[in-house]
Design an enzyme around this catalytic site. Sequence first.
Site, PDB file in Angstrom:
ATOM      1  N   GLU A 182     -13.147  -3.236  11.832  1.00 19.88           N
ATOM      2  CA  GLU A 182     -13.163  -2.628  10.476  1.00 19.88           C
ATOM      3  C   GLU A 182     -14.213  -3.082   9.496  1.00 19.88           C
ATOM      4  O   GLU A 182     -14.652  -2.381   8.898  1.00 19.88           O
ATOM      5  CB  GLU A 182     -11.737  -2.574   9.894  1.00 19.88           C
ATOM      6  CG  GLU A 182     -11.625  -1.906   8.513  1.00 19.88           C
ATOM      7  CD  GLU A 182     -10.296  -1.929   8.201  1.00 19.88           C
ATOM      8  OE1 GLU A 182      -9.911  -1.553   6.986  1.00 19.88           O
ATOM      9  OE2 GLU A 182      -9.215  -2.637   8.793  1.00 19.88           O
ATOM     10  N   GLU A 225       0.804  -1.166  -0.130  1.00 18.11           N
ATOM     11  CA  GLU A 225      -0.051  -0.087  -0.108  1.00 18.11           C
ATOM     12  C   GLU A 225       0.622   1.207  -0.109  1.00 18.11           C
ATOM     13  O   GLU A 225       0.436   2.174   0.778  1.00 18.11           O
ATOM     14  CB  GLU A 225      -0.968  -0.082   1.142  1.00 18.11           C
ATOM     15  CG  GLU A 225      -1.858  -1.051   1.006  1.00 18.11           C
ATOM     16  CD  GLU A 225      -2.834  -1.202   2.244  1.00 18.11           C
ATOM     17  OE1 GLU A 225      -4.102  -1.361   2.115  1.00 18.11           O
ATOM     18  OE2 GLU A 225      -2.256  -0.941   3.644  1.00 18.11           O
ATOM     19  N   ASP A 279      -8.015  -9.607   3.718  1.00 19.10           N
ATOM     20  CA  ASP A 279      -8.130  -8.486   4.368  1.00 19.10           C
ATOM     21  C   ASP A 279      -9.091  -8.489   5.698  1.00 19.10           C
ATOM     22  O   ASP A 279     -10.098  -7.852   5.953  1.00 19.10           O
ATOM     23  CB  ASP A 279      -8.045  -7.134   3.889  1.00 19.10           C
ATOM     24  CG  ASP A 279      -7.478  -5.921   4.769  1.00 19.10           C
ATOM     25  OD1 ASP A 279      -7.103  -6.099   5.835  1.00 19.10           O
ATOM     26  OD2 ASP A 279      -8.356  -4.848   4.334  1.00 19.10           O
TER      27      ASP A 279
END
Length: 708
Positions: free
Chosen positions: A393, A291, A365
């Site tokens: 999340e 990332e 993820d």
Amino acid sequence: MISKSRADNGYKLWLEYNRVNNEQLAGAYRLQLRYVVFPATSDQLKAAKAELLMGLDGMLATKPSEVKDITGGQTVVIGTRQSLKSLSIAVSDSVGDEGYLIKTTLINKKQCTLIAANTDVGVLYGVFNFLKLIQTNQPISKLNIADHPRLMYRVLDHWDNLNRTVERGYAGSSIWNWHKLPDIIDQRYIDYARANASVGINGSVVNNVNADALILSPQYLLKVQALANVFRTYGIRIYLSVKFSSPVELGGLKTADPLDPAVKKWWADKADEIYSYIPDFGGFLVKANSEGQPGPQSYSRTHADGANMLADVLAPHHGIVMWRAFVYDNKVPDDRFKQAYNEFKPFDGKFKDNVIIQVKNGPIDFQPREPFHPLFGAMPNTPLMMEFQLTQEYLGFSTHLVYEAPLFAECLQSDTHKYGKGSTVARVIKGDFNKKLITGMAGVANVGADLNWCGHPFGQANWYAFGRMAWNPDQSPAVIATDWLRMTFTNNAGFVSPVKNIMLQSRENTVNYMTPLGLHHIMGVSTHYGPGPWVDNAGRPDWNATYYHKADSAGIGFDRTTFGSGALRQYAPEVKADWENLQTCPDEYLLWFHHLSWKYKMRSGRTLWDELVWHYYTGVDSVKQMGLTWDKLQGKIDAERFMEVKQLMQLQYKEAVTWRDACVLYFQTFSKMQTGAGYPKPEHPLDYYKKLKFYYVPGIGGNNYMTN
């Protein structure tokens, strides 16, 4: 007995030490705990002693008298072999450096309760477990407990930025007030350490994996030192996330090439400096070449080159490197599922002994449900550290009640088949197949500055469960939930039993109304809030929901079989065969690995479309039922937390309906099939959901990264 109307803000977590409300049992406890022999000279033993006396005073309204002579069954004897040397206490080496004994035994021919360990921190853990027995109304007259951690490194990872924002944090700002450190030591730091020690967590990474090089400056090392001084008393070592380009950003070098002598020297000098501040510093956590983060590949080097360079500078100080395997690159055209395996598997056995590769539980993820990561079992000569995400999340932030222990257990008890049948992920990370490896588990913290620490009162259970399962990955989610409820709320079975059932079902409810049948990564872009199965313009293919569900007029799902991306080849042949075959692939993973027709006939007899709709509606109905069950419990706990949870459940139901309606309407544009009779119609058309905007959603943090 504590009045049920007593206000409770949740700050004390599971360390409430409420009065034992069974007077007969309380009387028995008091009778057995009249005296204590507890010589305490070290800070850790003093902390253990203070905790014991505070806990007993809270639960029994009495503190045992401190004595040197054993008076019999009324005496609790606590300490290490060394501190109890005059009593000739024997502690088996089998409990190791962090384990403990709690047993009813004869000492000097008198029956006593013994809490003993080989080390001070073992005594601390033993005291917390002893207090838990009383908190949960367990008998203590005939004890014979010997326990020890199965994993060496049990670490909370805080994605906290230096400006006190928390990336993917949903419980307020960071608890670390960097501006006031090192001069102001907030009581919260001490209580944080107590809570961690109570469940055996022995490490804390205090800054974001998307690290700021400033954390390694002398100014900030003084602040980190102050935290380390607090944590040490409770057996917790402090770690830092480091930015791989720190030699350039902080040291003024022209390169961060791990094979460059000047770079090696810079890191060696920095390590020496850190240990001069913090002699028991734990080591580094590194996110590299993921990332946009810098790493060794930026200099045509490998992950092994980068990790080993850092390992060399930490080795003289007995520190470790936790090197994350969460890597993916949109320049790699292959299935993102495969990239971590492809990048790390070739380097099995190439990492230094003090490097542990930190692997997320699943290959994408932290999705509501993922198959176990194919790296587990694939690197027999390399330590692998499990990484779970406690902060929700993808599981409703801090507005949804989702007990994550079943998710943890589902992964940990998965059979990799890499070393034959029974080669579970738990056994792999415990080092059962290679005793030379260091072992560990990391949890991305859900802790913030909210008064109750985790935003949602039940979010605390995920912190608690992580600690329990990092200590012993084979523990039961049901047992952990029961203990947490009894310690946090009440021992009233009329409350504990139905709420335990709510907790154990809660994760499956959420999978149903968000990502049933193996759907994944279909949330809103950037914030990850709310549904977004239509997202197709996020800037790179593997940030788009459409990349993962691949819905079209023919069907839905990501083909990862031999005829698709081939990702299933990364698993053992037994796992590949099971998941590749439609007759044996579990429904839970169906769309992870197969692209199927909307009319594909499921085991239930329904078509895939009807099954998908059934799961979405069942998920929402289960949340509604959860709220109705909770409403019946009014008066069994304090009014403050009861009402807070009630309102959160109402909000969760509202958001679950949004997820259901948005997803069903969107996928219906491809299936062209009806939802069937009996299902309520969506309140709004699809376009309404696609146009929804959510401003100032929490958890973005200082860096607007897509994931972590």
